[in-house]
Design a protein around this motif. Structure first.
Motif, PDB file in Angstrom:
ATOM      1  N   VAL A 150      26.887  17.215  90.211  1.00  0.00           N
ATOM      2  CA  VAL A 150      27.513  18.279  89.422  1.00  0.00           C
ATOM      3  C   VAL A 150      26.493  18.840  88.448  1.00  0.00           C
ATOM      4  CG1 VAL A 150      29.359  18.860  87.817  1.00  0.00           C
ATOM      5  CG2 VAL A 150      29.756  17.136  89.581  1.00  0.00           C
ATOM      6  N   MET A 151      26.221  20.126  88.569  1.00  0.00           N
ATOM      7  CA  MET A 151      25.356  20.829  87.613  1.00  0.00           C
ATOM      8  C   MET A 151      24.041  20.091  87.387  1.00  0.00           C
ATOM      9  SD  MET A 151      28.182  22.041  84.784  1.00  0.00           S
ATOM     10  CE  MET A 151      29.653  22.975  85.275  1.00  0.00           C
ATOM     11  N   GLY A 152      23.418  19.666  88.478  1.00  0.00           N
ATOM     12  CA  GLY A 152      22.117  19.024  88.385  1.00  0.00           C
ATOM     13  C   GLY A 152      22.153  17.564  87.995  1.00  0.00           C
ATOM     14  N   ARG A 153      23.324  16.944  88.010  1.00  0.00           N
ATOM     15  CA  ARG A 153      23.447  15.531  87.657  1.00  0.00           C
ATOM     16  C   ARG A 153      24.305  14.813  88.696  1.00  0.00           C
ATOM     17  NH1 ARG A 153      19.977  16.916  84.819  1.00  0.00           N
ATOM     18  NH2 ARG A 153      19.660  16.566  82.574  1.00  0.00           N
ATOM     19  N   LYS A 154      24.055  13.513  88.866  1.00  0.00           N
ATOM     20  CA  LYS A 154      24.858  12.694  89.769  1.00  0.00           C
ATOM     21  C   LYS A 154      25.921  11.948  88.969  1.00  0.00           C
ATOM     22  CE  LYS A 154      24.607   8.745  92.927  1.00  0.00           C
ATOM     23  NZ  LYS A 154      23.738   7.721  93.548  1.00  0.00           N
ATOM     24  N   LEU A 155      27.150  11.963  89.477  1.00  0.00           N
ATOM     25  CA  LEU A 155      28.244  11.262  88.812  1.00  0.00           C
ATOM     26  C   LEU A 155      28.261   9.801  89.226  1.00  0.00           C
ATOM     27  CD1 LEU A 155      31.307  13.704  89.039  1.00  0.00           C
ATOM     28  CD2 LEU A 155      29.732  13.346  87.128  1.00  0.00           C
ATOM     29  N   PRO A 156      28.237   8.863  88.291  1.00  0.00           N
ATOM     30  CA  PRO A 156      28.322   7.443  88.642  1.00  0.00           C
ATOM     31  C   PRO A 156      29.651   7.122  89.315  1.00  0.00           C
ATOM     32  CG  PRO A 156      27.617   7.741  86.352  1.00  0.00           C
ATOM     33  CD  PRO A 156      28.078   9.067  86.838  1.00  0.00           C
ATOM     34  N   ASN A 157      29.651   6.148  90.205  1.00  0.00           N
ATOM     35  CA  ASN A 157      30.888   5.748  90.884  1.00  0.00           C
ATOM     36  C   ASN A 157      31.932   5.244  89.894  1.00  0.00           C
ATOM     37  OD1 ASN A 157      29.834   6.369  93.426  1.00  0.00           O
ATOM     38  ND2 ASN A 157      28.959   4.322  93.696  1.00  0.00           N
ATOM     39  N   GLY A 158      31.480   4.569  88.831  1.00  0.00           N
ATOM     40  CA  GLY A 158      32.426   4.064  87.847  1.00  0.00           C
ATOM     41  C   GLY A 158      33.204   5.170  87.160  1.00  0.00           C
ATOM     42  N   VAL A 159      32.555   6.282  86.866  1.00  0.00           N
ATOM     43  CA  VAL A 159      33.237   7.416  86.231  1.00  0.00           C
ATOM     44  C   VAL A 159      34.291   7.985  87.165  1.00  0.00           C
ATOM     45  CG1 VAL A 159      32.919   9.761  85.347  1.00  0.00           C
ATOM     46  CG2 VAL A 159      31.268   7.979  84.759  1.00  0.00           C
ATOM     47  N   GLN A 160      33.986   8.055  88.446  1.00  0.00           N
ATOM     48  CA  GLN A 160      34.945   8.579  89.418  1.00  0.00           C
ATOM     49  C   GLN A 160      36.194   7.687  89.479  1.00  0.00           C
ATOM     50  OE1 GLN A 160      32.981   9.383  93.231  1.00  0.00           O
ATOM     51  NE2 GLN A 160      31.021   9.538  92.156  1.00  0.00           N
ATOM     52  N   ARG A 161      35.989   6.367  89.479  1.00  0.00           N
ATOM     53  CA  ARG A 161      37.128   5.445  89.519  1.00  0.00           C
ATOM     54  C   ARG A 161      37.956   5.543  88.239  1.00  0.00           C
ATOM     55  NH1 ARG A 161      33.093   1.876  91.328  1.00  0.00           N
ATOM     56  NH2 ARG A 161      33.187   0.783  89.323  1.00  0.00           N
ATOM     57  N   GLN A 162      37.282   5.687  87.099  1.00  0.00           N
ATOM     58  CA  GLN A 162      38.006   5.799  85.832  1.00  0.00           C
ATOM     59  C   GLN A 162      38.861   7.056  85.804  1.00  0.00           C
ATOM     60  OE1 GLN A 162      34.851   5.553  82.944  1.00  0.00           O
ATOM     61  NE2 GLN A 162      34.166   3.590  83.766  1.00  0.00           N
ATOM     62  N   ALA A 163      38.320   8.171  86.282  1.00  0.00           N
ATOM     63  CA  ALA A 163      39.078   9.411  86.320  1.00  0.00           C
ATOM     64  C   ALA A 163      40.313   9.277  87.207  1.00  0.00           C
ATOM     65  CB  ALA A 163      38.195  10.560  86.814  1.00  0.00           C
ATOM     66  N   LEU A 164      40.126   8.665  88.368  1.00  0.00           N
ATOM     67  CA  LEU A 164      41.246   8.459  89.283  1.00  0.00           C
ATOM     68  C   LEU A 164      42.310   7.557  88.656  1.00  0.00           C
ATOM     69  CD1 LEU A 164      42.424   8.897  92.114  1.00  0.00           C
ATOM     70  CD2 LEU A 164      41.160   6.867  92.866  1.00  0.00           C
ATOM     71  N   THR A 165      41.885   6.517  87.945  1.00  0.00           N
ATOM     72  CA  THR A 165      42.824   5.595  87.295  1.00  0.00           C
ATOM     73  C   THR A 165      43.636   6.305  86.220  1.00  0.00           C
ATOM     74  OG1 THR A 165      41.314   3.747  87.695  1.00  0.00           O
ATOM     75  CG2 THR A 165      43.021   3.428  86.035  1.00  0.00           C
ATOM     76  N   VAL A 166      42.969   7.093  85.380  1.00  0.00           N
ATOM     77  CA  VAL A 166      43.665   7.813  84.315  1.00  0.00           C
ATOM     78  C   VAL A 166      44.704   8.770  84.890  1.00  0.00           C
ATOM     79  CG1 VAL A 166      43.371   9.542  82.492  1.00  0.00           C
ATOM     80  CG2 VAL A 166      41.805   7.610  82.628  1.00  0.00           C
ATOM     81  N   VAL A 167      44.331   9.505  85.938  1.00  0.00           N
ATOM     82  CA  VAL A 167      45.251  10.485  86.526  1.00  0.00           C
ATOM     83  C   VAL A 167      46.458   9.802  87.159  1.00  0.00           C
ATOM     84  CG1 VAL A 167      45.527  12.221  88.326  1.00  0.00           C
ATOM     85  CG2 VAL A 167      43.491  12.241  86.892  1.00  0.00           C
ATOM     86  N   LEU A 168      46.216   8.782  87.965  1.00  0.00           N
ATOM     87  CA  LEU A 168      47.331   8.129  88.661  1.00  0.00           C
ATOM     88  C   LEU A 168      48.275   7.429  87.689  1.00  0.00           C
ATOM     89  CD1 LEU A 168      45.656   6.711  91.891  1.00  0.00           C
ATOM     90  CD2 LEU A 168      47.051   8.768  91.601  1.00  0.00           C
ATOM     91  N   LEU A 169      47.725   6.798  86.649  1.00  0.00           N
ATOM     92  CA  LEU A 169      48.593   6.183  85.648  1.00  0.00           C
ATOM     93  C   LEU A 169      49.378   7.244  84.887  1.00  0.00           C
ATOM     94  CD1 LEU A 169      46.409   3.278  84.205  1.00  0.00           C
ATOM     95  CD2 LEU A 169      48.393   3.121  85.716  1.00  0.00           C
TER      96      LEU A 169
END
Length: 448
Positions: free
Chosen positions: A340-359
């Motif tokens: 994203v915009m010249g940066r790589k998103l860590p896998n941990g951030v992706q899991r945290q985002a998914l957890t926040v949304v689903l909860l």
């Protein structure tokens, strides 16, 4: 004994919950005093608790008319709780974000010379001073603009205009949505001298202190680039405001109960207002209960997403929403990693985002089902109320005061968890992140 009751200072997420819970209890106690009501009699404890929670969590849902029920003392208590809640959220969320960034930075980048595992005194002072300075500056300028308009444009006495200007400025910047009028700001629906200052305060408060700090630093150091968080927040926030404005204006253009009764200028102003206010502001200039079902659904989505992180807005946050969108886009393209915009998103951030949304989805569904069982209202109104409480928005179709006490207590829990849940959950997940010493054999289940 007292030490056992207090949360462990090494668990910052618990400290946040404890602090806001204490503020709610103190606010409830003050609102229970006879002097807090215009009648001079004690207020029902559910009403006091609901109002205190709504104020501290900068939500804006009300079960009694603020100006009619509460005395000047009661209004000042509400105003103080809004200010405490807004400053507290911005400060604590910013400090937690800085703590998370530094811990993960140390672990991933191995730059122990320039990073520390904890916040030093200078960091804490800098964040607190910055939050207070930004808050008071924006609130003062907004209050001055509203006071001048109320006094000059509507002939209100200067003291009265000043009091109303300050109250609505604080409420706007903190995205609280409390108003001293029984119909929110509907009487000013076509007045840009009232609506525009309120909208500017809402946007500034909703972007979040890290973004505001980054913009300020970028203006002082022109060569410095905005952080990835700031760029994602600004882009997504702007896109959602545009989407909300266009859809609300288009869907309600001919509705005689909402935008249809205004001229073209009034329709556009009200459309912009209601495209921004679902960012968790809570003010309304038209009757929300008379909106088209499609408009209510779009507003539901916007309220659930909310505003920027470490700001006065609620919801799952625009960055969380954007991160999931980037993850989906990468998966659709078959790309193994998310850039994203010249940066790589860590896998941990992706899991945290998914957890926040689903909860968040789970909380809204559970609350909606409970309200349907406890109240006589339909799904549209109840779902709207649940999302408004979870996102700490404060918009309502008009059913809040008519809900039974048990249903109002459900909203109290939803406001509190919706306000603090995404912040404390995300920080707790990030701070607990640790490496795995081994991996089990890989096997892919069928998806879809």
């Amino acid at each position: 004994m007292l030490r056992r009751l207090l949360p462990d200072s090494r668990q910052p997420a618990r400290m946040v919950v404890f602090g806001f819970g204490l503020a709610v209890l103190v606010g409830t106690a003050l609102l229970l005093l006879p002097v807090a009501s215009t009648s001079g009699t004690p207020t029902n404890w559910v009403t006091a608790l609901f109002t205190a929670t709504s104020a501290v969590c900068v939500t804006g849902l009300i079960v009694v008319d603020t100006a009619a029920h509460w005395s000047t003392f009661g209004e000042l208590v509400v105003l103080g709780l809004i200010q405490i809640g807004g400053l507290g959220i911005m400060t604590l969320a910013s400090l937690l974000g800085l703590l998370v960034t530094r811990r993960l930075g140390l672990r991933m980048q191995r730059t122990a010379q320039t990073e520390t595992k904890s916040l030093d005194l200078g960091d804490v002072r800098s964040v607190i001073a910055g939050v207070i300075m930004v808050s008071l500056t924006v609130e003062t300028l907004t209050a001055a603009a509203l006071t001048a308009r109320f006094a000059i444009g509507y002939g209100q006495p200067l003291g009265h205009a000043g009091y109303f200007g300050v109250f609505h400025a604080v409420s706007a910047f903190n995205n609280a949505g409390f108003a001293l009028y029984p119909n929110s700001l509907m009487r000013y629906a076509t007045d840009p001298w009232v609506c525009v200052p309120v909208l500017v305060a809402i946007v500034i408060g909703g972007l979040g202190f890290p973004v505001l700090f980054g913009i300020g630093r970028r203006l002082r150091q022109r060569q410095r680039r905005l952080s990835l968080h700031a760029r994602i927040t600004l882009f997504t926030y702007g896109a959602l405001v545009l989407l909300g404005t266009v859809t609300v204006t288009a869907f309600e253009w001919s509705n005689p109960e909402t935008l249809g009764r205004f001229g073209i200028g009034g329709k556009l102003l009200a459309g912009v207002f209601h495209g921004i206010t679902p960012r968790t502001a809570g003010f309304n200039t038209v009757e929300v209960g008379e909106m088209h079902p499609a408009t209510l659904l779009v507003t539901d989505i916007l309220m659930f997403i909310g505003g920027g992180s470490a700001g006065t807005a609620g919801g799952i946050k625009v960055t969380t929403f954007a991160l999931l969108a980037f993850v989906i886009a990468a998966e659709v393209r078959g790309v193994p990693s998310v850039h994203v915009m010249g940066r790589k998103l860590p896998n941990g951030v992706q899991r945290q985002a998914l957890t926040v949304v689903l909860l968040g989805v789970g909380m809204v569904i559970a609350a909606t089902l409970t309200l349907l069982l406890l109240s006589p209202f339909g799904l549209d109104a109840v779902l709207f109320e649940s999302i408004s409480a979870f996102g700490t928005v404060g918009l309502s179709t008009g059913i809040t005061a008519d809900l039974p006490h048990a249903a109002q207590l459900v909203l109290v829990v939803l406001m509190f968890t919706g306000r603090l849940g995404p912040i404390t959950l995300a920080s707790a997940l990030a701070l607990r992140e640790r490496g795995r010493r081994y991996e089990l054999p890989e096997e892919r289940p069928i998806v879809g």
